[in-house]
Design a protein around this motif. Structure first.
Motif, PDB file in Angstrom:
ATOM      1  N   ARG A   7      -9.255   6.420 -10.411  1.00 27.20           N
ATOM      2  CA  ARG A   7      -9.027   7.804  -9.969  1.00 27.20           C
ATOM      3  C   ARG A   7     -10.335   8.577  -9.983  1.00 27.20           C
ATOM      4  O   ARG A   7     -10.629   9.324  -9.060  1.00 27.20           O
ATOM      5  N   THR A  11     -11.710  10.068  -6.330  1.00 25.43           N
ATOM      6  CA  THR A  11     -11.238  11.441  -6.155  1.00 25.43           C
ATOM      7  C   THR A  11     -12.410  12.416  -6.185  1.00 25.43           C
ATOM      8  O   THR A  11     -13.282  12.325  -7.042  1.00 25.43           O
ATOM      9  N   GLU A  16      -9.878  17.635  -5.628  1.00 20.71           N
ATOM     10  CA  GLU A  16      -8.823  16.715  -6.045  1.00 20.71           C
ATOM     11  C   GLU A  16      -8.302  15.854  -4.890  1.00 20.71           C
ATOM     12  O   GLU A  16      -7.301  15.156  -5.030  1.00 20.71           O
ATOM     13  N   PRO A  18      -8.799  12.670  -2.048  1.00 22.25           N
ATOM     14  CA  PRO A  18      -9.571  11.433  -1.993  1.00 22.25           C
ATOM     15  C   PRO A  18     -10.988  11.759  -1.487  1.00 22.25           C
ATOM     16  O   PRO A  18     -11.161  12.622  -0.622  1.00 22.25           O
ATOM     17  N   CYS A  22     -13.365   6.702  -1.078  1.00 22.11           N
ATOM     18  CA  CYS A  22     -11.977   6.291  -0.887  1.00 22.11           C
ATOM     19  C   CYS A  22     -11.652   6.186   0.608  1.00 22.11           C
ATOM     20  O   CYS A  22     -11.027   5.218   1.053  1.00 22.11           O
ATOM     21  N   SER A  86      -8.924  13.623   3.331  1.00 23.40           N
ATOM     22  CA  SER A  86      -9.985  13.301   2.369  1.00 23.40           C
ATOM     23  C   SER A  86     -11.128  14.283   2.552  1.00 23.40           C
ATOM     24  O   SER A  86     -11.322  14.832   3.635  1.00 23.40           O
TER      25      SER A  86
END
Length: 178
Positions: A7, A11, A16, A18, A22, A86
């Motif tokens: 995470r 993150t 908060e 992605p 990611c 994201s």
């Protein structure tokens, strides 16, 4: 511990959402999934207009709060379409989704892109710098690959970035589609 580390690595700590890592890691998986189910793949890239001057006017704390508000709102819109938003970097966000290879599917992607743009405006975040406009706005670039067997994920990202650059060059607060 492994879940917490994953995470942390994937993150964006501010929004908060992605993060870029990611997004990059999931892009190939999303591409292959689109190919398996016979769907088109789209990337929608959004960048907040004149954000440097916003940051200069309101400072880092004000800019960070703004990015959080925008991220939360964009994520809510993306969730309605089962798409993940994201943070791409700075004041840029990216959304990847699969859609039917039909004119209707393409229209849904284009409508979603404009809905994301309108979402930023609807937040009514003041941008009082002269000549910029009353509220913070966003430019959006869209790229769709109807047949993922013909391109690559990086080509699609490059087209979305180019579409975003066109939206910025044509006056900002608009959607450009390639």
């Amino acid at each position: 511990m492994t879940r917490e580390l994953s995470r942390y690595i994937h993150t964006d700590s501010l929004t908060e959402l992605p993060n870029r890592r990611c997004f990059d890691e999931n892009l190939d998986k999303d591409w292959l999934k689109s190919a398996e189910v016979g769907k088109a793949m789209a990337i929608i890239m959004l960048d907040l207009d004149n954000f440097r001057s916003y940051n200069a006017m309101f400072g880092y704390q004000g800019a960070d709060n703004c990015l959080r508000w925008v991220a939360e709102s964009l994520s809510a819109v993306g969730n309605m379409r089962n798409a993940v938003v994201s943070r791409y970097g700075g004041a840029s966000f990216v959304l990847t989704l699969s859609e039917d290879r039909t004119p209707e599917g393409r229209a849904r992607v284009d409508m979603l892109a404009d809905q994301l743009r309108q979402t930023v405006i609807s937040l009514q975040i003041p941008h009082p710098q002269p000549g910029i406009g009353e509220y913070l706005t966003a430019s959006v670039g869209v790229a769709v690959e109807a047949d993922v067997r013909e391109g690559t994920p990086s080509d699609l990202v490059a087209r979305a970035e180019k579409a975003l650059a066109i939206a910025k060059a044509e006056g900002k607060n608009r959607v450009s589609v390639l």
